[in-house]
Design a protein around this motif. Sequence first.
Motif, PDB file in Angstrom:
ATOM      1  N   PRO A   1       0.830  -1.212   0.000  1.00  0.00           N
ATOM      2  CA  PRO A   1       0.000   0.000   0.000  1.00  0.00           C
ATOM      3  C   PRO A   1       0.863   1.260   0.000  1.00  0.00           C
ATOM      4  O   PRO A   1       1.947   1.283   0.592  1.00  0.00           O
ATOM      5  CB  PRO A   1      -0.814  -0.112   1.290  1.00  0.00           C
ATOM      6  N   PHE A   2       0.377   2.295  -0.664  1.00  0.00           N
ATOM      7  CA  PHE A   2       1.098   3.565  -0.712  1.00  0.00           C
ATOM      8  C   PHE A   2       0.157   4.673  -0.280  1.00  0.00           C
ATOM      9  O   PHE A   2      -0.902   4.862  -0.877  1.00  0.00           O
ATOM     10  CB  PHE A   2       1.612   3.849  -2.124  1.00  0.00           C
TER      11      PHE A   2
ATOM     12  N   VAL B   1       2.223   1.022 -10.981  1.00  0.00           N
ATOM     13  CA  VAL B   1       2.407   2.472 -10.868  1.00  0.00           C
ATOM     14  C   VAL B   1       2.175   2.864  -9.406  1.00  0.00           C
ATOM     15  O   VAL B   1       1.030   2.922  -8.944  1.00  0.00           O
ATOM     16  CB  VAL B   1       1.450   3.228 -11.811  1.00  0.00           C
ATOM     17  N   GLU B   2       3.252   3.143  -8.696  1.00  0.00           N
ATOM     18  CA  GLU B   2       3.167   3.402  -7.263  1.00  0.00           C
ATOM     19  C   GLU B   2       2.313   4.635  -6.976  1.00  0.00           C
ATOM     20  O   GLU B   2       2.491   5.691  -7.567  1.00  0.00           O
ATOM     21  CB  GLU B   2       4.563   3.619  -6.683  1.00  0.00           C
TER      22      GLU B   2
ATOM     23  N   ASN C   1      -4.380   1.096  -8.096  1.00  0.00           N
ATOM     24  CA  ASN C   1      -5.739   0.559  -8.185  1.00  0.00           C
ATOM     25  C   ASN C   1      -6.722   1.646  -7.746  1.00  0.00           C
ATOM     26  O   ASN C   1      -6.333   2.662  -7.166  1.00  0.00           O
ATOM     27  CB  ASN C   1      -5.863  -0.688  -7.308  1.00  0.00           C
ATOM     28  N   PRO C   2      -8.017   1.454  -8.001  1.00  0.00           N
ATOM     29  CA  PRO C   2      -8.986   2.491  -7.644  1.00  0.00           C
ATOM     30  C   PRO C   2      -9.050   2.790  -6.152  1.00  0.00           C
ATOM     31  O   PRO C   2      -9.408   3.909  -5.765  1.00  0.00           O
ATOM     32  CB  PRO C   2     -10.318   1.917  -8.135  1.00  0.00           C
ATOM     33  N   SER C   3      -8.707   1.824  -5.309  1.00  0.00           N
ATOM     34  CA  SER C   3      -8.850   2.018  -3.863  1.00  0.00           C
ATOM     35  C   SER C   3      -7.911   3.075  -3.306  1.00  0.00           C
ATOM     36  O   SER C   3      -8.249   3.777  -2.355  1.00  0.00           O
ATOM     37  CB  SER C   3      -8.619   0.697  -3.116  1.00  0.00           C
ATOM     38  N   GLU C   4      -6.730   3.195  -3.896  1.00  0.00           N
ATOM     39  CA  GLU C   4      -5.758   4.154  -3.372  1.00  0.00           C
ATOM     40  C   GLU C   4      -5.575   5.369  -4.263  1.00  0.00           C
ATOM     41  O   GLU C   4      -5.148   6.434  -3.791  1.00  0.00           O
ATOM     42  CB  GLU C   4      -4.397   3.476  -3.177  1.00  0.00           C
ATOM     43  N   ALA C   5      -5.903   5.253  -5.544  1.00  0.00           N
ATOM     44  CA  ALA C   5      -5.481   6.252  -6.531  1.00  0.00           C
ATOM     45  C   ALA C   5      -6.034   7.648  -6.260  1.00  0.00           C
ATOM     46  O   ALA C   5      -5.287   8.633  -6.213  1.00  0.00           O
ATOM     47  CB  ALA C   5      -5.870   5.792  -7.934  1.00  0.00           C
TER      48      ALA C   5
END
Length: 400
Positions: free
Chosen positions: A35-36, A355-356, A360-364
């Motif tokens: 996760p980022f 792509v850090e 994904n949609p959850s973090e972007a």
Amino acid sequence: MKKKAYNGYKSFQYLESGKDYKPYPLAKEINRVEPFNYPVNDSQEQEVQAILEEEYIISLHEHTFVCPEDVNQIFEFRRQGRDWTGYEGLSVSGLDVVFENFMDGTALITSQAGWKWNDVIHDLGIRYSDFAHQDMVVRAHTLEDIERAKKEGKIAFVTSLESATQIENEIDRVDVLYGLGVRVMGIAYSEGNSLGGGLKEDPTFGLTKFGHKVVERMNKLGMTIDVSHCNDRTALDTIEASSKPIFITHVGARALWNTNRMKPDNILKACAERGGVIGIEAAPHTTLTEKHIEHNLESVMEHFEHCVKLCGIDHVSFGLDTLYGDHVGLHHAFANQLSIGDSHKGQAFDEVAYVEGVENPSEAYINVVRWLVDHEYTREDIRKVMGQNILRVLKDTWVK
């Protein structure tokens, strides 16, 4: 962060696995990769959470499907014609509205090439059947649907298609698609079609006479036009032909990264000058820059800032083009079918596994908001780029 009204539903749980469909192990929706969280201080995070709660957070272009855990199974998985939606991941994404683009360029039920009429209709119907059995996602046909979803703590899905290839030479099929809920449609994908040229075609191949008729029909129907995958000539022709603003839903600036997939400044400006909106892309190996040669959130946001300086804050938004699963592996699998080599033709780059920051949609979208807050964008400017610019175009293009 407040989660959406999610009750734990998984796609097609109303059916019997192994009897009604062949099951495949699917990718994790949350924490598939490390996760980022874009770093902000406590007061900034409070502002981020207030924005997520109070403002519209909209993705102009997304694929919310869940990829098989083993990406090598993707062809047999797609031939089954049944895609899973990442409801769990979306419930923590902060998103209020998703322009859902399904996977019709890879619809392989009856063909090897995708974009066949029967396959597109099948794909829409299967996904709609799944949506009808859950209560977090609302199919949005009107602005009122979008407003209702936000008030109820749900997510509005705007049905979108990346290309009009499936209509062939049948203009009334545009009406049929509108009747089935499609509210945004691209003119062409990588390959040219009866409307105009895609990214891999001769750059002089512009909007055809039939393409002009389709643009006029979409304007009359209230279906917003997208030119993200059109070649330069077709994109410009479409902008000029449309009586209403258009979207370039997922793209970057060729001035920063010289590939076909990016749009030159004159097209970005033409879109903005006619009232349109540009959505910044983040699919792997698209929005790279010389300054940020490793594709990550920083390179994506460099494209964002270029477009803001070029076109103004009122004409830029985000269509990050993410999904749940190995997006890079998916590109490898569909490299020929989706003409990825032609799209990325130009500058050389070192591949990343993901792509850090916008994997994904959850973090972007949460990370984008954090970045904007950290870079001292005003609340009003954040309101615009995270949703209000898009809503303005819908007010101009959709049926009143």
